[in-house]
Scaffold this active site. Sequence first.
Site, short mmCIF file in Angstrom:
data_model
loop_
_atom_site.label_atom_id
_atom_site.label_comp_id
_atom_site.label_asym_id
_atom_site.label_seq_id
_atom_site.Cartn_x
_atom_site.Cartn_y
_atom_site.Cartn_z
N CYS A 181 -6.67 -8.15 5.32
CA CYS A 181 -5.98 -9.44 5.41
C CYS A 181 -4.59 -9.39 4.78
O CYS A 181 -3.80 -10.31 4.93
CB CYS A 181 -6.81 -10.54 4.77
SG CYS A 181 -8.57 -10.29 5.00
N HIS A 208 -5.37 -18.48 10.09
CA HIS A 208 -5.37 -17.15 9.48
C HIS A 208 -5.50 -16.04 10.52
O HIS A 208 -6.53 -15.41 10.65
CB HIS A 208 -6.51 -17.09 8.44
CG HIS A 208 -6.58 -15.82 7.65
ND1 HIS A 208 -5.49 -15.00 7.43
CD2 HIS A 208 -7.62 -15.22 7.00
CE1 HIS A 208 -5.87 -13.96 6.70
NE2 HIS A 208 -7.15 -14.06 6.43
#
Lengths: 132, 384
Positions: free
Chosen positions: B83, B332
């Site tokens: 991430c 996201h």
Amino acid sequence: MFRESSIIRWRNYNDRYKLIGYKCDQCGKTYFEKKGLCTCGSLTFDEIEFSGKGKIVTYTKVHSGAEAFQEQAPFCVAIIDLDEGARITAQLTDCDYEDLKIGMEVEAVLRKFYKSGEKGVIHYGTKFTPKF
Amino acid sequence: MKVGVLGIGITKFGEIWDKGLRELLLDAQLLALKDAKIEAKQIDALYTGNMCGDSLSGQLHVGAMAAENLNLDKASIRVEGACASGSLALREGVLAIESGQADIVMVNGVEKMTDVSTEQVTTALMGAGDEELEGFNGLTFPGLYALLAKAYMTKYSKLTRDLLAEVSVKNHFHGARNSYAQFKSEITIDTVKNATMVADPLTLFDCSPITDGAASIILASEKTAKAMKSQVYITGSGLANDSLSLARRSSLTSIPAGAVAAQRAYSQAKIKVDDINFAEVHDCFSIAEILAVEALGLAKPGEAYKLYENKDTYFDGAHPVNTSGGLKACGHPIGATGVKQAIEAVEQLRGHAKNRQVKDAKIGVTHNVGGSGATVCVHVFKGE
Ligand SMILES: [Zn+2]
């Protein structure tokens, strides 16, 4: 992503099924799995057999799992400090989530993990259950 | 250290069914070129953050794709750090300029996630944890952060369920004021508490969504940036790593690498915590924002709850956090998130953040986490 490979299972046999861990021959720190250098810098470990007894450090109940675990959800998972010092991650079984507490004593049992596809291999591994 | 920002470009974040990985990336790249007022051929190197191209789209080699999109034969590399891929790409861009190898660099981040089932995404994302020690036991990413939440909220009981929900409530408030955010609806504490349980104590509204999107930013050496009248500069870049698995960390009530990365970035930028006007942090889960503000030093360990009690983290509060809406409300798209955070910092420092503008913003930081804290990358941005 789960790779279907009997070689992976063979390689991890000690960690997953026999509760055999590693103790640093320099500083004595214990590890459930052998990975890289010890925090003291040593690379040599002796094998030790864990008793399978430990205490819950933190825990949760996973309600929606990854593909391989979908049919088992919800299930409880915890980080556990084994009595011999190593800290491990494992599922908890044969327990009610509401009864769990940080610090609770647990012990290891062998259980089914997941099945790879309709005709696939059934994977087993170590889970933990509260001691009563 | 001083690297200028020439331009920014970002797609709408959300479920973008009519665009694939390549089209999303291209859209962001073209917007950034337009904003920077340069031509593609002026770019010396490209770095593109992407985590799941292979596992969700069957497409690796996204670095080559980024160059091909602009008909360039320049050095172009895909950067992967789960991430944190986007901020790692940003850092590589900064380093390429600092080393003198490049004068103008394009940094991209892209992820295409909604073509497949939620379970497939859950499985793919677990590659950011420790596959053999965590994934094999059925752990999911919400599960990992739930383990942290349980440990934290047991040790620091002042962070109540309601105050934890305030993280998502505030991020939705900001998302409602951001045109490219995935969710533009405000929510209440009850929305969070009454939502489907994902991994106790985290409900669906404690979790960031599955998102498609891309973001691009164009960097230049200080000299070139000054000549082009750039208003925003990156003055610090800090990166720190830790174990892949939670069980090997020194703490389960903090993300140790976060504090290390922040100190490295602050010392390079020669700033103190008090100099920070706003922060874009990695709130993949509500508890992650709590851990982030403590890692950045905005609150002492165990005291982040005070910021949420006092509503300090709103755009007009004492410590604005995630004015973009954060990962929770803005969305996201994994590889794009770190670059999006940088874009929000640039918007704030340019004074272009409209109805979520932080007043007199001069210094902002971005904080991007890979996995459950195995990689943390912090950048410091300065407006001039
Ligand atoms: Zn040792």
